[in-house]
Design a protein around this motif. Structure first.
Motif, PDB file in Angstrom:
ATOM      1  N   GLY A 211      -0.100  -2.961 -10.913  1.00 15.96           N
ATOM      2  CA  GLY A 211       0.441  -1.875 -10.104  1.00 15.96           C
ATOM      3  C   GLY A 211       1.389  -0.976 -10.871  1.00 15.96           C
ATOM      4  O   GLY A 211       2.267  -0.340 -10.293  1.00 15.96           O
ATOM      5  N   MET A 319       4.336   0.078   1.822  1.00 16.87           N
ATOM      6  CA  MET A 319       4.684  -0.177   0.423  1.00 16.87           C
ATOM      7  C   MET A 319       6.019   0.450   0.061  1.00 16.87           C
ATOM      8  O   MET A 319       6.531   1.331   0.772  1.00 16.87           O
ATOM      9  CB  MET A 319       3.612   0.408  -0.498  1.00 16.87           C
ATOM     10  CG  MET A 319       3.496   1.927  -0.404  1.00 16.87           C
ATOM     11  SD  MET A 319       2.437   2.658  -1.677  1.00 16.87           S
ATOM     12  CE  MET A 319       3.486   2.498  -3.129  1.00 16.87           C
ATOM     13  N   ILE A 366      -5.599  -0.151  -4.231  1.00 19.34           N
ATOM     14  CA  ILE A 366      -5.121  -1.487  -3.880  1.00 19.34           C
ATOM     15  C   ILE A 366      -5.908  -2.510  -4.701  1.00 19.34           C
ATOM     16  O   ILE A 366      -7.113  -2.666  -4.508  1.00 19.34           O
ATOM     17  CB  ILE A 366      -5.314  -1.790  -2.382  1.00 19.34           C
ATOM     18  CG1 ILE A 366      -4.872  -0.600  -1.510  1.00 19.34           C
ATOM     19  CG2 ILE A 366      -4.593  -3.071  -1.998  1.00 19.34           C
ATOM     20  CD1 ILE A 366      -3.423  -0.235  -1.636  1.00 19.34           C
ATOM     21  N   THR A 369      -6.547  -8.353  -6.079  1.00 20.78           N
ATOM     22  CA  THR A 369      -5.623  -9.479  -5.995  1.00 20.78           C
ATOM     23  C   THR A 369      -4.580  -9.299  -4.898  1.00 20.78           C
ATOM     24  O   THR A 369      -3.959 -10.268  -4.460  1.00 20.78           O
ATOM     25  CB  THR A 369      -4.911  -9.681  -7.338  1.00 20.78           C
ATOM     26  OG1 THR A 369      -4.380  -8.419  -7.779  1.00 20.78           O
ATOM     27  CG2 THR A 369      -5.871 -10.203  -8.394  1.00 20.78           C
ATOM     28  N   THR A 370      -4.394  -8.067  -4.430  1.00 22.02           N
ATOM     29  CA  THR A 370      -3.429  -7.811  -3.354  1.00 22.02           C
ATOM     30  C   THR A 370      -3.962  -8.270  -2.007  1.00 22.02           C
ATOM     31  O   THR A 370      -3.185  -8.598  -1.099  1.00 22.02           O
ATOM     32  CB  THR A 370      -3.086  -6.304  -3.302  1.00 22.02           C
ATOM     33  OG1 THR A 370      -2.423  -5.941  -4.513  1.00 22.02           O
ATOM     34  CG2 THR A 370      -2.187  -5.955  -2.129  1.00 22.02           C
ATOM     35  N   ARG A 371      -5.280  -8.304  -1.872  1.00 20.80           N
ATOM     36  CA  ARG A 371      -5.882  -8.631  -0.572  1.00 20.80           C
ATOM     37  C   ARG A 371      -5.338  -9.930   0.005  1.00 20.80           C
ATOM     38  O   ARG A 371      -4.993 -10.011   1.191  1.00 20.80           O
ATOM     39  CB  ARG A 371      -7.406  -8.727  -0.712  1.00 20.80           C
ATOM     40  CG  ARG A 371      -8.114  -9.036   0.600  1.00 20.80           C
ATOM     41  CD  ARG A 371      -9.571  -9.348   0.373  1.00 20.80           C
ATOM     42  NE  ARG A 371     -10.224  -9.729   1.622  1.00 20.80           N
ATOM     43  CZ  ARG A 371     -11.326 -10.451   1.690  1.00 20.80           C
ATOM     44  NH1 ARG A 371     -11.905 -10.882   0.591  1.00 20.80           N
ATOM     45  NH2 ARG A 371     -11.871 -10.746   2.846  1.00 20.80           N
ATOM     46  N   LYS A 373      -2.560 -11.236  -0.397  1.00 22.76           N
ATOM     47  CA  LYS A 373      -1.124 -11.176  -0.126  1.00 22.76           C
ATOM     48  C   LYS A 373      -0.802 -10.422   1.160  1.00 22.76           C
ATOM     49  O   LYS A 373       0.331 -10.472   1.640  1.00 22.76           O
ATOM     50  CB  LYS A 373      -0.399 -10.502  -1.296  1.00 22.76           C
ATOM     51  CG  LYS A 373      -0.618 -11.176  -2.641  1.00 22.76           C
ATOM     52  CD  LYS A 373      -0.042 -12.574  -2.671  1.00 22.76           C
ATOM     53  CE  LYS A 373      -0.190 -13.198  -4.048  1.00 22.76           C
ATOM     54  NZ  LYS A 373       0.343 -14.578  -4.091  1.00 22.76           N
ATOM     55  N   ARG A 391       4.251  -9.237   4.595  1.00 21.65           N
ATOM     56  CA  ARG A 391       4.186  -8.287   3.485  1.00 21.65           C
ATOM     57  C   ARG A 391       3.004  -7.320   3.608  1.00 21.65           C
ATOM     58  O   ARG A 391       1.882  -7.725   3.927  1.00 21.65           O
ATOM     59  CB  ARG A 391       4.112  -9.023   2.151  1.00 21.65           C
ATOM     60  CG  ARG A 391       5.449  -9.620   1.759  1.00 21.65           C
ATOM     61  CD  ARG A 391       5.447 -10.101   0.330  1.00 21.65           C
ATOM     62  NE  ARG A 391       4.714 -11.354   0.191  1.00 21.65           N
ATOM     63  CZ  ARG A 391       4.565 -11.998  -0.964  1.00 21.65           C
ATOM     64  NH1 ARG A 391       5.087 -11.506  -2.067  1.00 21.65           N
ATOM     65  NH2 ARG A 391       3.904 -13.136  -1.016  1.00 21.65           N
ATOM     66  N   GLY A 392       3.305  -6.056   3.368  1.00 19.40           N
ATOM     67  CA  GLY A 392       2.280  -5.025   3.462  1.00 19.40           C
ATOM     68  C   GLY A 392       2.056  -4.537   4.874  1.00 19.40           C
ATOM     69  O   GLY A 392       1.384  -3.531   5.089  1.00 19.40           O
ATOM     70  N   PHE A 397       5.242  -3.718   0.529  1.00 15.76           N
ATOM     71  CA  PHE A 397       4.738  -4.318  -0.692  1.00 15.76           C
ATOM     72  C   PHE A 397       5.549  -3.816  -1.881  1.00 15.76           C
ATOM     73  O   PHE A 397       5.877  -2.633  -1.972  1.00 15.76           O
ATOM     74  CB  PHE A 397       3.272  -3.942  -0.910  1.00 15.76           C
ATOM     75  CG  PHE A 397       2.295  -4.973  -0.428  1.00 15.76           C
ATOM     76  CD1 PHE A 397       2.513  -6.328  -0.641  1.00 15.76           C
ATOM     77  CD2 PHE A 397       1.126  -4.589   0.203  1.00 15.76           C
ATOM     78  CE1 PHE A 397       1.591  -7.280  -0.215  1.00 15.76           C
ATOM     79  CE2 PHE A 397       0.205  -5.526   0.636  1.00 15.76           C
ATOM     80  CZ  PHE A 397       0.440  -6.873   0.423  1.00 15.76           C
ATOM     81  N   LYS A 400       4.156  -3.806  -7.717  1.00 15.28           N
ATOM     82  CA  LYS A 400       3.040  -4.425  -8.415  1.00 15.28           C
ATOM     83  C   LYS A 400       1.793  -4.604  -7.553  1.00 15.28           C
ATOM     84  O   LYS A 400       0.726  -4.925  -8.074  1.00 15.28           O
ATOM     85  CB  LYS A 400       3.466  -5.783  -8.975  1.00 15.28           C
ATOM     86  CG  LYS A 400       3.830  -6.818  -7.924  1.00 15.28           C
ATOM     87  CD  LYS A 400       4.279  -8.121  -8.579  1.00 15.28           C
ATOM     88  CE  LYS A 400       4.665  -9.179  -7.557  1.00 15.28           C
ATOM     89  NZ  LYS A 400       5.093 -10.439  -8.200  1.00 15.28           N
ATOM     90  N   TYR A 401       1.918  -4.410  -6.252  1.00 14.55           N
ATOM     91  CA  TYR A 401       0.777  -4.632  -5.376  1.00 14.55           C
ATOM     92  C   TYR A 401      -0.045  -3.371  -5.087  1.00 14.55           C
ATOM     93  O   TYR A 401      -1.110  -3.460  -4.483  1.00 14.55           O
ATOM     94  CB  TYR A 401       1.245  -5.241  -4.048  1.00 14.55           C
ATOM     95  CG  TYR A 401       1.801  -6.630  -4.199  1.00 14.55           C
ATOM     96  CD1 TYR A 401       0.966  -7.702  -4.495  1.00 14.55           C
ATOM     97  CD2 TYR A 401       3.161  -6.883  -4.066  1.00 14.55           C
ATOM     98  CE1 TYR A 401       1.470  -8.992  -4.640  1.00 14.55           C
ATOM     99  CE2 TYR A 401       3.682  -8.167  -4.210  1.00 14.55           C
ATOM    100  CZ  TYR A 401       2.828  -9.210  -4.503  1.00 14.55           C
ATOM    101  OH  TYR A 401       3.330 -10.485  -4.652  1.00 14.55           O
TER     102      TYR A 401
END
Length: 511
Positions: A211, A319, A366, A369-371, A373, A391-392, A397, A400-401
Motif C-alpha cells: 500500500g 481508510m 485494494i 491480501t486486504t480482503r 482483513k 477494520r475497513g 484501514f 498499507k491496506y
C-alpha cells in the motif's frame, strides 16, 4: 501427461472456441537450430517469477513449470545441456528455519462464497523445507524469490546467519555455494554460454503490495535502480554469454491489485449472508458513526470524505489517507459541542481516529491480501464500543491496506523509468529484449491472449494465467512468458526454437 485444472466455464469455452492462436510460431515439427547462440550452458537469473513461485509459495510442481525450465527443454533440441534446479522437497511449499516456520505453505481454494473463492494455506500442509539444509552443486535456475536488483550483487545474501534479521534470503541460502558468495558470483562461476534475466519487479511491486507504506517497504529510486541494474549487466557481460533480458509489468496489470472492488461492503457481507442482520449493522453505524461524522465534515467543508452507508447498494471501505489535511482537532471540537452524550464522550477518540479518514473511491486499488482483513477486529481504547473496531468498515484501514491513485501513478512512473533503463541495457550490450510489460497489458485487455482455442486473461482465478496469489503465474501463464523469451531469442540470434503450448501446463486447481 500433465493434469489440466479448468473450471466448467473454461471447459465449455475450450470446446466452443476456434483454433486460432495469438502466437507467431506454431508447435508443429520444425528443424531446430541454435543460430548464432550457444545453448550448452543456459543459466537463468531473476526473482520468484524465474523460480516458478506461485500460489504464494515455492513448491515442486511450480518449479517444474517455471519458464526457464520450459525454455531449457526447447534449447536441448538445439544443443542445450542439463538444466539443474534447486528443487524443494514437496508440493506444499513454505519454509522452516532451524525448525521454525518462516514462510507459509501454498494457497488453495477452500470453498466459494457468493461466487468468490475462499483461500487458505493452513490446511495444505506443514512446511517441510528446512532452509539450513543447503544443497550442493551449481544450479541453472537462479531465481531467488523476494530478490531486488541490488540483492543479486550482494555478498552474503545466502548467509544463513542473516536470515533472522533479513539481511540474507532464505531461498538463496538453500543453494548458495558459500555463505559469503553473491547470486551474480555463483552465476559467473558457472561460465554460462546463454542467460535470461528478469529482475526488478520487487523494486516496485513489494512497495505497491504494501500500500506504498514506507514503514513496511520502500520504492527503489530510478537513479539507484539504474546504477544497480547496469552493474549487474556489466557483471553478466564479463562471461561473454549471449542472452535476453525482460522489463517489468506495471502494478495495475496484475489481479492482486485489480480484483477486489473499492466498494465491497453490502448488507449481505456485513450480515455474513443474513441481509436483515447486515441492514441492522448499517443502521447502527449510520446512527452512531457515519451520520455524525458526515454532518461534522460537511459543516467544516469536507463532506466528500464520508457519506452514510446504503442498505441497498455496495459501499466503499473506510481508510486513512495520509495525504489529506488532518481535521482531527475540528472533529473533536464539533463532537464535544454536539450535545450528544455519546459523541461528547468519544470526542477525543473521534478526532484522533477519523481526522484523515475517507471512504475509498473507484481510483483506489485494494490488494488481494486486504480482503481477509475487512471487518477484522481492531483493538480499541477503553470505553470505545467494540462495534467501532471493524477494520475497513468502522475503523479506518491503515495506509498499507489500500493503494491510492496517486501512489499507483508514482509507482508506475518509477516502473516506466526502470523499463527505459532495462531496454537501454539490452540495446547497448547487444542482448535480446522481452517487453513483458506489453505482454501483461495484452493479457489484461478485454480480449486477452488465445492459444489453440483457449483464451487467457488477467482475471483472478478464471483468467487461467495467474495463480492464487494474484501476482505469480500458473504453469500456463509461465508458458505464455516462455514463448515471449523464445520469440526474442529467435529474432535476435537467428535460432529456431519452437514455441510451446500453454495448454499443456497446469492452471488453477479447483476444489
Amino acid at each position: 501427461m500433465k493434469k489440466l485444472y479448468i473450471s466448467t466455464l473454461a471447459a465449455t469455452l475450450l470446446l466452443t472456441a476456434s483454433c486460432e492462436t495469438d502466437f507467431d510460431n506454431s508447435t508443429e515439427d520444425v528443424v531446430v537450430t541454435a543460430g548464432e547462440a550457444n545453448f550448452s550452458k543456459y543459466v537463468s537469473l531473476g526473482n520468484s517469477l524465474t523460480a516458478g513461485y506461485r500460489d504464494g509459495a515455492l513448491y515442486l510442481d511450480g518449479q517444474k513449470e517455471s519458464y526457464p525450465v520450459m525454455i531449457s527443454e526447447q534449447m536441448k533440441r538445439a544443443g542445450g545441456g542439463e538444466f539443474k534446479v534447486p528443487f524443494v522437497d514437496d508440493n506444499n511449499g513454505g519454509l522452516l528455519f532451524a525448525g521454525n516456520k518462516i514462510a507459509n505453505t501454498k494457497l488453495y481454494i477452500k470453498s466459494f462464497t457468493n461466487g468468490s473463492p475462499d483461500l487458505d494455506s493452513a490446511n495444505s500442509g506443514t512446511p517441510a523445507i528446512e532452509v539450513t539444509k543447503v544443497l550442493t552443486g551449481g544450479f541453472n535456475n537462479m531465481g531467488v524469490p523476494g530478490a531486488k536488483v541490488a540483492h543479486l550483487l550482494a555478498p552474503g545474501f545466502g548467509n544463513p546467519t542473516g536470515v533472522p534479521n533479513k539481511t540474507a534470503n532464505p531461498y538463496f541460502v538453500r543453494f548458495a555455494s558459500s555463505p559469503t558468495t553473491s547470486v551474480i558470483a555463483d552465476f559467473i562461476s558457472q561460465k554460462p554460454t546463454f542467460f535470461t534475466l528478469w529482475i526488478g519487479n520487487n523494486d516496485a511491486l513489494l512497495y505497491a503490495l504494501a500500500g506504498a507504506d514506507d514503514s513496511v517497504e520502500t520504492l527503489t529510486p530510478a537513479e539507484q535502480f539504474g546504477t544497480y541494474y547496469n552493474l549487474l549487466v556489466n557483471q553478466i557481460k564479463t562471461t561473454g554469454a549471449k542472452g535476453v533480458i525482460a522489463n517489468i509489468p506495471s502494478v495495475t496489470s496484475i489481479p492482486s491489485l485489480t480484483t477486489i472492488p473499492y466498494n465491497p461492503v453490502t448488507s449481505s457481507v456485513l450480515g455474513q449472508g443474513n441481509v436483515a442482520a447486515g441492514e441492522a449493522i448499517i443502521d447502527n453505524l449510520n446512527t452512531n458513526l457515519y451520520g455524525p461524522l458526515s454532518q461534522i465534515l460537511t459543516a467544516i467543508g469536507a463532506g466528500d470524505r464520508i457519506k452514510p452507508l446504503s442498505k441497498t447498494s455496495t459501499n466503499p471501505l473506510l481508510m486513512k489517507d495520509e495525504s489529506l489535511t488532518n481535521l482531527g482537532t475540528q472533529i473533536a471540537a464539533a463532537a464535544a459541542a454536539s450535545g450528544n452524550p455519546t459523541l461528547m464522550a468519544l470526542s477525543g477518540y473521534l478526532g484522533a481516529t477519523y481526522g484523515q479518514a475517507r471512504q475509498t473511491n473507484s481510483t483506489d486499488l485494494i490488494p488481494l491480501t486486504t480482503r481477509g482483513k475487512i471487518g477484522s477486529a481492531q483493538t480499541l481504547p477503553p470505553g470505545v464500543p467494540a462495534s467501532l473496531g471493524a477494520r475497513g468498515i468502522a475503523y479506518p484501514f491503515a495506509d498499507k491496506y489500500v493503494l491510492t491513485s496517486k501512489e499507483a501513478t508514482d509507482i508506475n512512473t518509477a516502473i516506466a523509468a526502470y523499463n527505459v533503463i532495462i531496454k537501454k541495457a539490452a540495446d547497448d550490450n547487444g542482448f535480446a529484449f522481452v517487453d513483458a510489460n506489453a505482454k501483461m497489458v495484452e493479457l489484461n485487455s478485454a480480449s486477452g491472449i488465445q492459444w489453440d482455442g483457449v483464451r487467457y486473461n488477467a482475471k483472478f482465478v478464471t483468467g487461467g494465467a495467474f495463480s492464487l496469489d494474484g501476482v505469480h503465474l500458473t504453469g500456463r501463464g509461465y508458458a505464455i512468458i516462455a514463448n515471449e523469451f523464445l520469440k526474442a531469442i529467435n529474432t535476435k540470434y537467428k535460432s529456431n526454437l519452437p514455441m510451446i503450448s500453454p495448454n499443456s501446463y497446469s492452471g488453477v486447481k479447483f476444489p
